[in-house]
Design a protein around this motif. Structure first.
Motif, mmCIF file in Angstrom:
data_model
loop_
_atom_site.group_PDB
_atom_site.id
_atom_site.type_symbol
_atom_site.label_atom_id
_atom_site.label_comp_id
_atom_site.label_asym_id
_atom_site.label_seq_id
_atom_site.Cartn_x
_atom_site.Cartn_y
_atom_site.Cartn_z
ATOM 1 N N PRO A 127 3.444 21.349 -0.285
ATOM 2 C CA PRO A 127 4.291 22.477 -0.696
ATOM 3 C C PRO A 127 5.735 22.085 -1.010
ATOM 4 O O PRO A 127 6.433 22.797 -1.706
ATOM 5 C CB PRO A 127 4.244 23.440 0.482
ATOM 6 N N PHE A 128 6.191 20.948 -0.523
ATOM 7 C CA PHE A 128 7.570 20.518 -0.731
ATOM 8 C C PHE A 128 7.696 19.770 -2.058
ATOM 9 O O PHE A 128 6.734 19.168 -2.535
ATOM 10 C CB PHE A 128 8.033 19.621 0.419
ATOM 11 N N PRO A 129 8.888 19.761 -2.632
ATOM 12 C CA PRO A 129 9.058 19.068 -3.927
ATOM 13 C C PRO A 129 8.953 17.559 -3.769
ATOM 14 O O PRO A 129 9.270 16.996 -2.724
ATOM 15 C CB PRO A 129 10.465 19.481 -4.371
ATOM 16 N N ARG A 130 8.494 16.914 -4.812
ATOM 17 C CA ARG A 130 8.377 15.457 -4.851
ATOM 18 C C ARG A 130 9.759 14.836 -5.061
ATOM 19 O O ARG A 130 10.629 15.410 -5.713
ATOM 20 C CB ARG A 130 7.459 15.015 -5.987
ATOM 21 N N ILE A 131 9.926 13.649 -4.537
ATOM 22 C CA ILE A 131 11.163 12.901 -4.737
ATOM 23 C C ILE A 131 11.023 12.154 -6.066
ATOM 24 O O ILE A 131 10.001 11.517 -6.307
ATOM 25 C CB ILE A 131 11.394 11.915 -3.576
ATOM 26 N N PRO A 132 12.030 12.247 -6.938
ATOM 27 C CA PRO A 132 11.920 11.557 -8.229
ATOM 28 C C PRO A 132 11.646 10.060 -8.040
ATOM 29 O O PRO A 132 12.187 9.424 -7.147
ATOM 30 C CB PRO A 132 13.289 11.778 -8.877
ATOM 31 N N ILE A 133 10.782 9.545 -8.847
ATOM 32 C CA ILE A 133 10.333 8.149 -8.889
ATOM 33 C C ILE A 133 9.430 7.816 -7.709
ATOM 34 O O ILE A 133 8.358 7.256 -7.874
ATOM 35 C CB ILE A 133 11.497 7.141 -8.961
ATOM 36 N N ILE A 134 9.801 8.175 -6.501
ATOM 37 C CA ILE A 134 9.032 7.813 -5.307
ATOM 38 C C ILE A 134 7.824 8.715 -5.128
ATOM 39 O O ILE A 134 6.745 8.264 -4.798
ATOM 40 C CB ILE A 134 9.931 7.856 -4.054
ATOM 41 N N GLY A 135 7.980 10.006 -5.318
ATOM 42 C CA GLY A 135 6.880 10.950 -5.109
ATOM 43 C C GLY A 135 6.867 11.437 -3.679
ATOM 44 O O GLY A 135 7.822 12.033 -3.205
ATOM 45 N N VAL A 136 5.775 11.159 -2.977
ATOM 46 C CA VAL A 136 5.638 11.572 -1.578
ATOM 47 C C VAL A 136 6.215 10.476 -0.691
ATOM 48 O O VAL A 136 5.875 9.307 -0.821
ATOM 49 C CB VAL A 136 4.160 11.823 -1.214
ATOM 50 N N LEU A 137 7.079 10.866 0.222
ATOM 51 C CA LEU A 137 7.680 9.916 1.150
ATOM 52 C C LEU A 137 6.918 9.989 2.463
ATOM 53 O O LEU A 137 6.727 11.061 3.023
ATOM 54 C CB LEU A 137 9.159 10.259 1.368
ATOM 55 N N SER A 138 6.462 8.841 2.929
ATOM 56 C CA SER A 138 5.670 8.815 4.157
ATOM 57 C C SER A 138 6.233 7.776 5.118
ATOM 58 O O SER A 138 6.982 6.889 4.737
ATOM 59 C CB SER A 138 4.206 8.515 3.839
ATOM 60 N N LEU A 139 5.830 7.908 6.356
ATOM 61 C CA LEU A 139 6.324 7.051 7.430
ATOM 62 C C LEU A 139 5.149 6.643 8.300
ATOM 63 O O LEU A 139 4.318 7.478 8.658
ATOM 64 C CB LEU A 139 7.353 7.822 8.254
ATOM 65 N N GLN A 140 5.071 5.382 8.621
ATOM 66 C CA GLN A 140 4.043 4.893 9.526
ATOM 67 C C GLN A 140 4.718 4.550 10.857
ATOM 68 O O GLN A 140 5.388 3.532 10.978
ATOM 69 C CB GLN A 140 3.330 3.688 8.947
ATOM 70 N N PRO A 141 4.552 5.415 11.882
ATOM 71 C CA PRO A 141 5.273 5.225 13.146
ATOM 72 C C PRO A 141 4.997 3.886 13.819
ATOM 73 O O PRO A 141 5.874 3.361 14.524
ATOM 74 C CB PRO A 141 4.786 6.368 14.018
ATOM 75 N N SER A 142 3.829 3.315 13.614
ATOM 76 C CA SER A 142 3.560 2.026 14.249
ATOM 77 C C SER A 142 4.481 0.934 13.737
ATOM 78 O O SER A 142 4.826 0.001 14.460
ATOM 79 C CB SER A 142 2.095 1.626 14.042
ATOM 80 N N GLU A 143 4.930 1.043 12.477
ATOM 81 C CA GLU A 143 5.873 0.060 11.955
ATOM 82 C C GLU A 143 7.248 0.217 12.582
ATOM 83 O O GLU A 143 7.925 -0.764 12.854
ATOM 84 C CB GLU A 143 5.975 0.194 10.426
ATOM 85 N N LEU A 144 7.659 1.446 12.834
ATOM 86 C CA LEU A 144 8.930 1.678 13.541
ATOM 87 C C LEU A 144 8.869 1.126 14.958
ATOM 88 O O LEU A 144 9.850 0.586 15.468
ATOM 89 C CB LEU A 144 9.245 3.167 13.612
ATOM 90 N N PHE A 145 7.718 1.279 15.580
ATOM 91 C CA PHE A 145 7.570 0.842 16.954
ATOM 92 C C PHE A 145 7.693 -0.675 17.079
ATOM 93 O O PHE A 145 8.120 -1.180 18.117
ATOM 94 C CB PHE A 145 6.224 1.314 17.501
ATOM 95 N N LYS A 146 7.339 -1.403 16.033
ATOM 96 C CA LYS A 146 7.456 -2.866 16.058
ATOM 97 C C LYS A 146 8.904 -3.311 16.185
ATOM 98 O O LYS A 146 9.188 -4.359 16.751
ATOM 99 C CB LYS A 146 6.841 -3.464 14.801
ATOM 100 N N LEU A 147 9.806 -2.507 15.624
ATOM 101 C CA LEU A 147 11.229 -2.880 15.725
ATOM 102 C C LEU A 147 11.699 -2.837 17.166
ATOM 103 O O LEU A 147 12.536 -3.582 17.593
ATOM 104 C CB LEU A 147 12.072 -1.936 14.863
#
Length: 136
Positions: free
Chosen positions: A116-136
């Motif tokens: 339902p939210f607007p797409r970000i130009p060029i990128i489209g859908v922005l997603s996050l994988q929490p396991s990658e944050l946890f590695k930091l």
């Protein structure tokens, strides 16, 4: 102490890897991008944007004293743990939830701007994988 020569060699290697990585992404994706997105340079532009973000992050953390970052490490750890707990809770639902899509039978991603939210130009859908944050 960091010597000027070490930094110079490091930057040469860094920019060489970035250059060849961007060229490789373009080379393997040009046909797919033209067929799917009607833009030959779609993935090249994305890769360049992420490379620029990486270089900006690198320069920020290179200039920042690690003791300052260490002060925020506990907050970052708690934030990452909460995101992983939310994702684990969402995985009990075997249907797609707006912010937690099921991809190949697993929920590993949190969408920051689902349908339902607007797409970000060029990128489209922005997603996050929490396991990658946890590695930091």
């Amino acid at each position: 102490m960091k010597s000027g020569n070490d930094l110079k060699y490091f930057l040469i290697v860094l920019f060489s890897l970035l250059f060849f990585g961007v060229i490789a992404v373009y080379d393997v994706s040009v046909v797919y991008a033209a067929e799917i997105f009607s833009k030959r340079y779609y993935f090249l532009v994305l890769q360049l944007l992420w490379a620029m973000l990486g270089l900006i992050s690198f320069s920020f953390f290179y200039k920042t004293d690690y003791k300052i970052i260490l002060k925020f490490s506990k907050v970052f750890f708690v934030f990452s743990t909460i995101l992983l707990a939310i994702l684990a809770f969402a995985s009990f639902f075997k249907v797609d939830l707006p912010f937690f899509p099921m991809i190949n039978g697993a929920k590993r991603w949190i969408l920051l701007n689902p349908e339902p939210f607007p797409r970000i130009p060029i990128i489209g859908v922005l997603s996050l994988q929490p396991s990658e944050l946890f590695k930091l």
